[in-house]
Design a protein around this motif. Sequence first.
Motif, PDB file in Angstrom:
ATOM      1  N   ALA A 277     -71.186 117.556  32.655  1.00  0.00           N
ATOM      2  CA  ALA A 277     -72.452 118.129  32.195  1.00  0.00           C
ATOM      3  C   ALA A 277     -72.854 117.559  30.840  1.00  0.00           C
ATOM      4  O   ALA A 277     -74.035 117.280  30.600  1.00  0.00           O
ATOM      5  CB  ALA A 277     -72.324 119.650  32.136  1.00  0.00           C
ATOM      6  N   GLU A 278     -71.888 117.353  29.952  1.00  0.00           N
ATOM      7  CA  GLU A 278     -72.208 116.806  28.622  1.00  0.00           C
ATOM      8  C   GLU A 278     -72.754 115.389  28.709  1.00  0.00           C
ATOM      9  O   GLU A 278     -73.594 114.988  27.904  1.00  0.00           O
ATOM     10  CB  GLU A 278     -70.959 116.847  27.737  1.00  0.00           C
ATOM     11  N   ARG A 279     -72.284 114.634  29.679  1.00  0.00           N
ATOM     12  CA  ARG A 279     -72.782 113.265  29.828  1.00  0.00           C
ATOM     13  C   ARG A 279     -74.234 113.236  30.283  1.00  0.00           C
ATOM     14  O   ARG A 279     -74.992 112.328  29.936  1.00  0.00           O
ATOM     15  CB  ARG A 279     -71.920 112.494  30.834  1.00  0.00           C
ATOM     16  N   HIS A 280     -74.637 114.233  31.093  1.00  0.00           N
ATOM     17  CA  HIS A 280     -75.954 114.158  31.731  1.00  0.00           C
ATOM     18  C   HIS A 280     -76.979 115.131  31.158  1.00  0.00           C
ATOM     19  O   HIS A 280     -78.171 114.963  31.419  1.00  0.00           O
ATOM     20  CB  HIS A 280     -75.810 114.427  33.232  1.00  0.00           C
ATOM     21  N   ALA A 281     -76.551 116.146  30.415  1.00  0.00           N
ATOM     22  CA  ALA A 281     -77.489 117.156  29.927  1.00  0.00           C
ATOM     23  C   ALA A 281     -78.408 116.574  28.862  1.00  0.00           C
ATOM     24  O   ALA A 281     -77.989 115.749  28.033  1.00  0.00           O
ATOM     25  CB  ALA A 281     -76.727 118.359  29.383  1.00  0.00           C
ATOM     26  N   GLU A 282     -79.652 117.025  28.898  1.00  0.00           N
ATOM     27  CA  GLU A 282     -80.590 116.640  27.846  1.00  0.00           C
ATOM     28  C   GLU A 282     -80.418 117.519  26.617  1.00  0.00           C
ATOM     29  O   GLU A 282     -80.378 117.024  25.493  1.00  0.00           O
ATOM     30  CB  GLU A 282     -82.024 116.759  28.370  1.00  0.00           C
ATOM     31  N   SER A 283     -80.354 118.832  26.808  1.00  0.00           N
ATOM     32  CA  SER A 283     -80.225 119.727  25.657  1.00  0.00           C
ATOM     33  C   SER A 283     -79.421 120.982  25.961  1.00  0.00           C
ATOM     34  O   SER A 283     -78.954 121.640  25.038  1.00  0.00           O
ATOM     35  CB  SER A 283     -81.618 120.152  25.161  1.00  0.00           C
ATOM     36  N   ARG A 284     -79.246 121.337  27.227  1.00  0.00           N
ATOM     37  CA  ARG A 284     -78.684 122.644  27.553  1.00  0.00           C
ATOM     38  C   ARG A 284     -77.622 122.544  28.644  1.00  0.00           C
ATOM     39  O   ARG A 284     -77.772 121.816  29.614  1.00  0.00           O
ATOM     40  CB  ARG A 284     -79.812 123.573  28.020  1.00  0.00           C
ATOM     41  N   ILE A 285     -76.551 123.303  28.432  1.00  0.00           N
ATOM     42  CA  ILE A 285     -75.494 123.470  29.429  1.00  0.00           C
ATOM     43  C   ILE A 285     -75.231 124.960  29.549  1.00  0.00           C
ATOM     44  O   ILE A 285     -75.166 125.673  28.534  1.00  0.00           O
ATOM     45  CB  ILE A 285     -74.198 122.726  29.030  1.00  0.00           C
ATOM     46  N   GLU A 286     -75.085 125.434  30.770  1.00  0.00           N
ATOM     47  CA  GLU A 286     -74.859 126.863  30.997  1.00  0.00           C
ATOM     48  C   GLU A 286     -73.641 127.047  31.889  1.00  0.00           C
ATOM     49  O   GLU A 286     -73.524 126.425  32.943  1.00  0.00           O
ATOM     50  CB  GLU A 286     -76.090 127.497  31.644  1.00  0.00           C
ATOM     51  N   VAL A 287     -72.730 127.927  31.423  1.00  0.00           N
ATOM     52  CA  VAL A 287     -71.521 128.251  32.175  1.00  0.00           C
ATOM     53  C   VAL A 287     -71.619 129.711  32.602  1.00  0.00           C
ATOM     54  O   VAL A 287     -71.865 130.597  31.769  1.00  0.00           O
ATOM     55  CB  VAL A 287     -70.252 128.011  31.337  1.00  0.00           C
ATOM     56  N   THR A 288     -71.414 129.959  33.905  1.00  0.00           N
ATOM     57  CA  THR A 288     -71.514 131.312  34.462  1.00  0.00           C
ATOM     58  C   THR A 288     -70.235 131.654  35.207  1.00  0.00           C
ATOM     59  O   THR A 288     -69.722 130.835  35.986  1.00  0.00           O
ATOM     60  CB  THR A 288     -72.711 131.429  35.422  1.00  0.00           C
ATOM     61  N   VAL A 289     -69.720 132.865  34.948  1.00  0.00           N
ATOM     62  CA  VAL A 289     -68.588 133.407  35.697  1.00  0.00           C
ATOM     63  C   VAL A 289     -69.016 134.779  36.204  1.00  0.00           C
ATOM     64  O   VAL A 289     -69.454 135.634  35.421  1.00  0.00           O
ATOM     65  CB  VAL A 289     -67.333 133.523  34.819  1.00  0.00           C
ATOM     66  N   ALA A 290     -68.902 134.994  37.525  1.00  0.00           N
ATOM     67  CA  ALA A 290     -69.340 136.260  38.110  1.00  0.00           C
ATOM     68  C   ALA A 290     -68.606 136.488  39.416  1.00  0.00           C
ATOM     69  O   ALA A 290     -68.013 135.578  40.007  1.00  0.00           O
ATOM     70  CB  ALA A 290     -70.851 136.255  38.339  1.00  0.00           C
ATOM     71  N   ARG A 291     -68.664 137.754  39.868  1.00  0.00           N
ATOM     72  CA  ARG A 291     -68.153 138.105  41.187  1.00  0.00           C
ATOM     73  C   ARG A 291     -69.213 137.813  42.230  1.00  0.00           C
ATOM     74  O   ARG A 291     -70.406 138.007  41.987  1.00  0.00           O
ATOM     75  CB  ARG A 291     -67.779 139.585  41.252  1.00  0.00           C
ATOM     76  N   ASP A 292     -68.770 137.370  43.395  1.00  0.00           N
ATOM     77  CA  ASP A 292     -69.675 137.139  44.522  1.00  0.00           C
ATOM     78  C   ASP A 292     -69.021 137.721  45.770  1.00  0.00           C
ATOM     79  O   ASP A 292     -68.374 137.010  46.546  1.00  0.00           O
ATOM     80  CB  ASP A 292     -69.944 135.644  44.683  1.00  0.00           C
ATOM     81  N   GLY A 293     -69.157 139.054  45.934  1.00  0.00           N
ATOM     82  CA  GLY A 293     -68.467 139.715  47.044  1.00  0.00           C
ATOM     83  C   GLY A 293     -66.975 139.744  46.790  1.00  0.00           C
ATOM     84  O   GLY A 293     -66.510 140.261  45.760  1.00  0.00           O
ATOM     85  N   GLU A 294     -66.209 139.184  47.708  1.00  0.00           N
ATOM     86  CA  GLU A 294     -64.753 139.124  47.569  1.00  0.00           C
ATOM     87  C   GLU A 294     -64.291 137.816  46.943  1.00  0.00           C
ATOM     88  O   GLU A 294     -63.113 137.481  47.012  1.00  0.00           O
ATOM     89  CB  GLU A 294     -64.095 139.294  48.939  1.00  0.00           C
ATOM     90  N   ARG A 295     -65.198 137.083  46.340  1.00  0.00           N
ATOM     91  CA  ARG A 295     -64.851 135.791  45.753  1.00  0.00           C
ATOM     92  C   ARG A 295     -65.333 135.716  44.314  1.00  0.00           C
ATOM     93  O   ARG A 295     -66.242 136.455  43.890  1.00  0.00           O
ATOM     94  CB  ARG A 295     -65.455 134.646  46.575  1.00  0.00           C
ATOM     95  N   ALA A 296     -64.705 134.827  43.570  1.00  0.00           N
ATOM     96  CA  ALA A 296     -65.120 134.548  42.196  1.00  0.00           C
ATOM     97  C   ALA A 296     -65.987 133.292  42.190  1.00  0.00           C
ATOM     98  O   ALA A 296     -65.716 132.336  42.928  1.00  0.00           O
ATOM     99  CB  ALA A 296     -63.895 134.356  41.313  1.00  0.00           C
ATOM    100  N   ARG A 297     -67.020 133.321  41.356  1.00  0.00           N
ATOM    101  CA  ARG A 297     -67.933 132.179  41.277  1.00  0.00           C
ATOM    102  C   ARG A 297     -67.988 131.670  39.848  1.00  0.00           C
ATOM    103  O   ARG A 297     -68.224 132.432  38.907  1.00  0.00           O
ATOM    104  CB  ARG A 297     -69.332 132.589  41.740  1.00  0.00           C
TER     105      ARG A 297
END
Length: 480
Positions: A373-393
Amino acid sequence: MRLEEAAEKRRERLHHGWSRLFMSVRGRATVLTVAVSAVMLVLALSLGTLLARDWAENTVAENTERTAERVVVDLVEERNGGALVPADGEAPMVQVVSRDGRRVLAASEAIDGEPPLIGVARLGRSILIDGEVCPRSLDDCVWVFGLRMRTSPYGDGVFVLAGSPMPTLANAWLLPLAMALLLVALLALIGWWTWHTVGRALEPVDRISDELADITERGLGRRVPNPHTHGEIQRLAETVNATLERLEDARSRERRFISDASHDLRNPIAGLHTRLEVALDEPGDEHWRPMVRSALRDTERLNDVVVDLLELSRLDSRAPLPVQEVDLADLARREVDRRPDPERITTRLEPGVVVRANPVRMSRVLGNLLSNAERHAESRIEVTVARDGERARLEVADDGAGVPPESRERVFERFARLSESRRRDPQGTGLGLPIAREIAEIYGGTLRLADTPGGARFVMSLPLAETVDDRGGSAEGLGE
């Protein structure tokens, strides 16, 4: 959208069913057998229909002829007082018709009060009648045999008629209908028997195919079942197993070579890196320093390639590593803090999203995704951690140029690099994303590129730790 998806699934199932019927060996054998059987059965049943109808008509004709002859003899010899009483097994309809064919002079009980079976026009001057008639006074057609008598108790030139209903087999539509139903039943039986028999014969091939697909996905350490049928299928299983053995041996040699070469290269590369750094610290003429700095960068890139190859070798061999519960939010927080420019990274971290994995490998996955992401981002990178039912995303998104849809799987191929990646990072190895996907799959997860309005969005999905525990998963199993 749900209706469209349901319709699409129905079309896929229908296409799969037709493909299985007409494209598979089992389906083609069944269709061919049924088609050939249909031709043969149509010919046989048509001939049988004709023979059955002819036999039925001949039986009725002989019966009516015997009845008429017996009645004529009785009348000539004046037996039974002229009463028309058919005996058991004889034609039930008997008439004595006047010379002109207009009046019934005598009749058996079955046809008493009915008009003549044969019309005036047909009787005429005939001496003998033998054939099928369909009088309006009766519901069904009958077979009639008649003789003209020169003299009789009823007068001269009368006609003695004996009639019998046509049997069921000789019915104009019932017999063909019965034969058609018999044809359908026989074809259904032949089709089912062929499908079942060919399926039973091909069951070992299906098991070999399923096992081979599982081996391809999970590793070359297993073998396909040998049916021991002493035929072509056994030879196929033995050939496949021999091929798998050679492939496993070649794969093992390849992994050993990569591992040994990587280990052997790391020490001289580290030594070369150290000497180059020491040379840069030495005072002296500056004209050689750019050359040394370039060599140092090449050495660092070579070391990265060796480290990635060594990691791929471990992943390919499914070398077990200890696993533990890893909180993805804490992991992401630590990895973001380690980045050279953490201010440009925004996070949305849901606490308590825990998976069972090796923390070092999870850090490697997130580190590779952040580096990409750092190689290709213009200005912003976003990291998300969340539950998705019985799985982690876990998601890592950037606002760069993104990846074309047709290239989304190609970026996960080893050493594959798109033109944008080469332009932004000429020194890259093309192994970071393949390694990240391999690690995700080892722990029962997936890593893919998802749709996003702009840039690229990598999504890793893993089973939650409590889901793994509930299903009986073990640390050793996930680490292997």
